[in-house]
Design a protein around this motif. Structure first.
Motif, PDB file in Angstrom:
ATOM      1  N   MET A   1       0.846  -1.205   0.000  1.00 19.47           N
ATOM      2  CA  MET A   1       0.000   0.000   0.000  1.00 19.47           C
ATOM      3  C   MET A   1       0.882   1.256   0.000  1.00 19.47           C
ATOM      4  SD  MET A   1      -3.261  -0.879   0.085  1.00 19.47           S
ATOM      5  CE  MET A   1      -4.200   0.370   0.943  1.00 19.47           C
ATOM      6  N   ASN A   2       0.542   2.176  -0.861  1.00 21.02           N
ATOM      7  CA  ASN A   2       1.286   3.416  -0.938  1.00 21.02           C
ATOM      8  C   ASN A   2       0.974   4.300   0.268  1.00 21.02           C
ATOM      9  OD1 ASN A   2       2.784   5.588  -2.024  1.00 21.02           O
ATOM     10  ND2 ASN A   2       0.927   6.468  -2.872  1.00 21.02           N
ATOM     11  N   LYS A   3       1.999   4.947   0.831  1.00 14.71           N
ATOM     12  CA  LYS A   3       1.798   5.870   1.943  1.00 14.71           C
ATOM     13  C   LYS A   3       2.529   7.184   1.689  1.00 14.71           C
ATOM     14  CE  LYS A   3       0.026   5.213   5.420  1.00 14.71           C
ATOM     15  NZ  LYS A   3      -1.358   5.536   5.875  1.00 14.71           N
ATOM     16  N   ILE A   4       2.726   7.522   0.403  1.00 11.98           N
ATOM     17  CA  ILE A   4       3.498   8.697   0.039  1.00 11.98           C
ATOM     18  C   ILE A   4       2.731   9.495  -1.009  1.00 11.98           C
ATOM     19  CG2 ILE A   4       5.597   9.486  -1.155  1.00 11.98           C
ATOM     20  CD1 ILE A   4       6.157   8.664   1.667  1.00 11.98           C
ATOM     21  N   ILE A   5       2.754  10.827  -0.870  1.00  9.69           N
ATOM     22  CA  ILE A   5       2.280  11.720  -1.917  1.00  9.69           C
ATOM     23  C   ILE A   5       3.495  12.225  -2.676  1.00  9.69           C
ATOM     24  CG2 ILE A   5       1.199  13.957  -2.397  1.00  9.69           C
ATOM     25  CD1 ILE A   5      -0.571  13.472   0.079  1.00  9.69           C
ATOM     26  N   SER A   6       3.500  12.030  -3.974  1.00  9.60           N
ATOM     27  CA  SER A   6       4.616  12.433  -4.830  1.00  9.60           C
ATOM     28  C   SER A   6       4.075  13.338  -5.925  1.00  9.60           C
ATOM     29  CB  SER A   6       5.296  11.200  -5.432  1.00  9.60           C
ATOM     30  OG  SER A   6       6.346  11.569  -6.300  1.00  9.60           O
ATOM     31  N   SER A   7       4.463  14.588  -5.914  1.00 13.36           N
ATOM     32  CA  SER A   7       3.900  15.569  -6.842  1.00 13.36           C
ATOM     33  C   SER A   7       4.620  15.572  -8.183  1.00 13.36           C
ATOM     34  CB  SER A   7       3.975  16.972  -6.228  1.00 13.36           C
ATOM     35  OG  SER A   7       3.085  17.088  -5.147  1.00 13.36           O
ATOM     36  N   GLY A   8       3.847  15.820  -9.237  1.00 12.68           N
ATOM     37  CA  GLY A   8       4.400  15.973 -10.568  1.00 12.68           C
ATOM     38  C   GLY A   8       4.677  14.678 -11.295  1.00 12.68           C
ATOM     39  N   ASN A   9       4.371  13.540 -10.674  1.00  9.42           N
ATOM     40  CA  ASN A   9       4.572  12.233 -11.294  1.00  9.42           C
ATOM     41  C   ASN A   9       3.216  11.597 -11.588  1.00  9.42           C
ATOM     42  OD1 ASN A   9       7.448  12.354 -10.971  1.00  9.42           O
ATOM     43  ND2 ASN A   9       7.142  11.861  -8.801  1.00  9.42           N
ATOM     44  N   LEU A  10       3.215  10.580 -12.448  1.00 14.79           N
ATOM     45  CA  LEU A  10       1.979   9.860 -12.712  1.00 14.79           C
ATOM     46  C   LEU A  10       1.477   9.228 -11.423  1.00 14.79           C
ATOM     47  CD1 LEU A  10       2.665   8.082 -16.125  1.00 14.79           C
ATOM     48  CD2 LEU A  10       1.418  10.197 -15.712  1.00 14.79           C
ATOM     49  N   TRP A  11       0.190   9.360 -11.163  1.00 14.17           N
ATOM     50  CA  TRP A  11      -0.418   8.833  -9.947  1.00 14.17           C
ATOM     51  C   TRP A  11      -1.376   7.732 -10.377  1.00 14.17           C
ATOM     52  CZ3 TRP A  11      -2.224  12.593  -5.544  1.00 14.17           C
ATOM     53  CH2 TRP A  11      -2.408  11.865  -4.361  1.00 14.17           C
ATOM     54  N   LEU A  12      -1.081   6.512  -9.977  1.00 20.16           N
ATOM     55  CA  LEU A  12      -1.812   5.346 -10.453  1.00 20.16           C
ATOM     56  C   LEU A  12      -2.939   4.953  -9.509  1.00 20.16           C
ATOM     57  CD1 LEU A  12       1.168   3.120 -11.662  1.00 20.16           C
ATOM     58  CD2 LEU A  12      -0.080   4.890 -12.915  1.00 20.16           C
ATOM     59  N   ASP A  13      -4.053   4.489 -10.097  1.00 17.33           N
ATOM     60  CA  ASP A  13      -5.146   3.955  -9.292  1.00 17.33           C
ATOM     61  C   ASP A  13      -4.913   2.474  -9.030  1.00 17.33           C
ATOM     62  OD1 ASP A  13      -5.857   2.556 -11.601  1.00 17.33           O
ATOM     63  OD2 ASP A  13      -7.591   3.831 -12.041  1.00 17.33           O
ATOM     64  N   GLN A  14      -5.921   1.765  -8.485  1.00 20.36           N
ATOM     65  CA  GLN A  14      -5.746   0.363  -8.125  1.00 20.36           C
ATOM     66  C   GLN A  14      -5.560  -0.527  -9.345  1.00 20.36           C
ATOM     67  OE1 GLN A  14      -8.663   1.502  -8.774  1.00 20.36           O
ATOM     68  NE2 GLN A  14     -10.184  -0.085  -9.142  1.00 20.36           N
ATOM     69  N   ASN A  15      -5.919  -0.013 -10.540  1.00 18.67           N
ATOM     70  CA  ASN A  15      -5.740  -0.779 -11.778  1.00 18.67           C
ATOM     71  C   ASN A  15      -4.474  -0.397 -12.520  1.00 18.67           C
ATOM     72  OD1 ASN A  15      -8.255  -2.147 -11.465  1.00 18.67           O
ATOM     73  ND2 ASN A  15      -9.318  -0.328 -12.234  1.00 18.67           N
ATOM     74  N   ASN A  16      -3.602   0.374 -11.855  1.00 18.41           N
ATOM     75  CA  ASN A  16      -2.349   0.843 -12.444  1.00 18.41           C
ATOM     76  C   ASN A  16      -2.559   1.754 -13.649  1.00 18.41           C
ATOM     77  OD1 ASN A  16      -0.505  -0.388 -10.627  1.00 18.41           O
ATOM     78  ND2 ASN A  16      -0.796  -2.355 -11.669  1.00 18.41           N
ATOM     79  N   ASN A  17      -3.688   2.466 -13.650  1.00 22.03           N
ATOM     80  CA  ASN A  17      -3.944   3.491 -14.649  1.00 22.03           C
ATOM     81  C   ASN A  17      -3.757   4.866 -14.025  1.00 22.03           C
ATOM     82  OD1 ASN A  17      -4.750   1.624 -16.719  1.00 22.03           O
ATOM     83  ND2 ASN A  17      -6.745   1.453 -15.722  1.00 22.03           N
ATOM     84  N   HIS A  18      -3.236   5.799 -14.817  1.00 20.97           N
ATOM     85  CA  HIS A  18      -3.055   7.157 -14.318  1.00 20.97           C
ATOM     86  C   HIS A  18      -4.407   7.765 -13.960  1.00 20.97           C
ATOM     87  CE1 HIS A  18      -1.620  11.152 -13.712  1.00 20.97           C
ATOM     88  NE2 HIS A  18      -2.051  11.644 -14.860  1.00 20.97           N
ATOM     89  N   ILE A  19      -4.497   8.321 -12.775  1.00 20.72           N
ATOM     90  CA  ILE A  19      -5.742   8.938 -12.334  1.00 20.72           C
ATOM     91  C   ILE A  19      -6.074  10.117 -13.233  1.00 20.72           C
ATOM     92  CG2 ILE A  19      -6.819  10.247 -10.454  1.00 20.72           C
ATOM     93  CD1 ILE A  19      -5.200   8.488  -8.507  1.00 20.72           C
ATOM     94  N   SER A  20      -7.313  10.141 -13.735  1.00 23.13           N
ATOM     95  CA  SER A  20      -7.761  11.245 -14.583  1.00 23.13           C
ATOM     96  C   SER A  20      -8.912  11.941 -13.873  1.00 23.13           C
ATOM     97  CB  SER A  20      -8.189  10.733 -15.965  1.00 23.13           C
ATOM     98  OG  SER A  20      -8.367  11.811 -16.860  1.00 23.13           O
ATOM     99  N   ALA A  21      -8.553  12.912 -13.037  1.00 24.38           N
ATOM    100  CA  ALA A  21      -9.542  13.677 -12.269  1.00 24.38           C
ATOM    101  C   ALA A  21      -9.064  15.119 -12.192  1.00 24.38           C
ATOM    102  CB  ALA A  21      -9.726  13.078 -10.879  1.00 24.38           C
ATOM    103  N   HIS A  22      -8.858  15.697 -13.360  1.00 22.63           N
ATOM    104  CA  HIS A  22      -8.241  17.010 -13.443  1.00 22.63           C
ATOM    105  C   HIS A  22      -9.238  18.120 -13.125  1.00 22.63           C
ATOM    106  CE1 HIS A  22      -5.971  14.267 -16.200  1.00 22.63           C
ATOM    107  NE2 HIS A  22      -5.008  14.709 -15.409  1.00 22.63           N
ATOM    108  N   GLY A  23      -8.710  19.251 -12.638  1.00 22.94           N
ATOM    109  CA  GLY A  23      -9.558  20.365 -12.250  1.00 22.94           C
ATOM    110  C   GLY A  23     -10.550  19.992 -11.169  1.00 22.94           C
TER     111      GLY A  23
END
Length: 350
Positions: A1-23
């Motif tokens: 389980m991830n316990k880190i916030i990392s800014s400016g990098n791709l952020w993956l959901d549980q399916n290893n897809n980049h989260i698309s929730a912009h704005g």
């Protein structure tokens, strides 16, 4: 389980897809965080609609799906007609037991510039699109914005957000809620109080319009103009010790710019600009991001998360996120500090 916030990098959901929730923005409901935003996976002019992700810890996210699909919106707002939605926000109405979504609906050319409203019985949808319109008709001394046909349709409605106060001033079972948005062709920001259902603005008079639009004579003390002729957008309000804070960006298209924050003693203002909250932001670009939401973590102690988008205009679906600690000190001053990687549980430990 991830316990880190990392800014400016791709952020993956549980399916290893980049989260698309912009704005986007976050609703905290029944011990779950719900992150709503633009689904830009198919690009700017092929909008999928509004996506939702859920999490219990803000680090690991489950994709709940497209909770409002572009194809389910009115014909003129569908992707085939170059319609799209921007900056969706969802709030919960304790009185009606409805989840209420507001958004900026648009078409190519940014002349439609209207508010869209949808509701659902569940935080994960599906949301039912109710209508789109413009709330206010007001002629500034500089005249109406001709590009968006303000004289005929009402003042334009672009970058927006919602804010729910912790006050029920009318005692009607609904906390006071407000919509904040760039108007007058982006020259000036409007703030209007919502009705008790949160489905439109809270104003006393009606007109012969299906969804009443109001002139300045109707508005009273439930509407205000802020940052007049200053061209501010991307509003992100929050509250600390009975003071109301509002972060905004300048209008430079997809390019990042210097953030500013302002403070008032009422959610309608008058907001007084303080300055740039970012610490050691040498490029003066809000750490290469644009504000979209401020999430309270421990507001009594001035602890929040700044949420921003790092836009990739040539491929919006690859835009990343900048989430950083935002702290308000005892004097009321706001600080946002860059962290390559961080966890909110550890950051504010003294």
């Amino acid at each position: 389980m991830n316990k880190i916030i990392s800014s400016g990098n791709l952020w993956l959901d549980q399916n290893n897809n980049h989260i698309s929730a912009h704005g986007g923005g976050i609703l905290y409901y029944d011990k779950v965080f719900y992150w709503y935003g633009e689904d830009n996976t198919q690009g700017y002019l092929n909008s999928v609609g509004i996506s939702c992700y859920s999490s219990t810890d803000l680090y690991n996210w489950k994709h709940e799906g497209t909770v409002l699909k572009q194809e389910q919106m009115p014909q003129e707002l569908q992707a085939k007609n170059m319609g799209r939605v921007e900056r969706p926000k969802v709030i919960y109405n304790e009185k009606t037991k409805k989840f209420v979504m507001w958004m900026h609906v648009e078409q190519k050319g940014y002349a439609l510039s209207s508010a869209g409203v949808a509701i659902s019985d569940s935080p994960v949808g599906p949301f039912e699109f109710l209508f789109y319109d413009r709330p206010v008709l007001f002629e500034p001394k500089e005249g109406f914005d001709q590009h968006t046909n303000e004289k005929e349709l009402g003042n334009s409605f672009r970058d927006m957000t919602l804010f729910v106060d912790d006050i029920d001033s009318d005692g009607n079972g609904s906390l006071d809620a407000y919509v904040l948005y760039s108007s007058e062709g982006n020259w000036t920001m409007y703030i209007a109080r919502l009705n008790s259902d949160y489905t439109w603005i809270d104003l006393p008079k009606t007109s012969n319009r299906i969804r009443p639009q109001y002139t300045i004579d109707d508005l009273g003390d439930k509407w205000s103009r802020q940052f007049i002729r200053e061209m501010r957008e991307a509003p992100t309000p929050f509250k600390y010790k009975n003071q109301y804070y509002l972060m905004t960006s300048a209008c430079t298209g997809w390019k990042p710019n210097l953030a500013e924050y302002a403070v008032a003693n009422h959610p309608l203002g008058q907001f007084e600009t303080v300055g740039n909250p970012c610490v050691d932001d040498t490029k003066e670009t809000t750490f290469d991001s644009q504000s979209t939401f401020v999430l309270p973590i421990d507001p009594n102690n001035g602890q929040y998360i700044y949420m921003g988008d790092r836009w990739e205009p040539d491929d919006l679906g690859k835009s990343t996120y900048v989430w950083l600690p935002l702290t308000v000190d005892n004097s009321g001053e706001v600080f946002i500090e860059w962290q390559d990687e961080w966890s909110y549980e550890n950051y504010w430990i003294n």
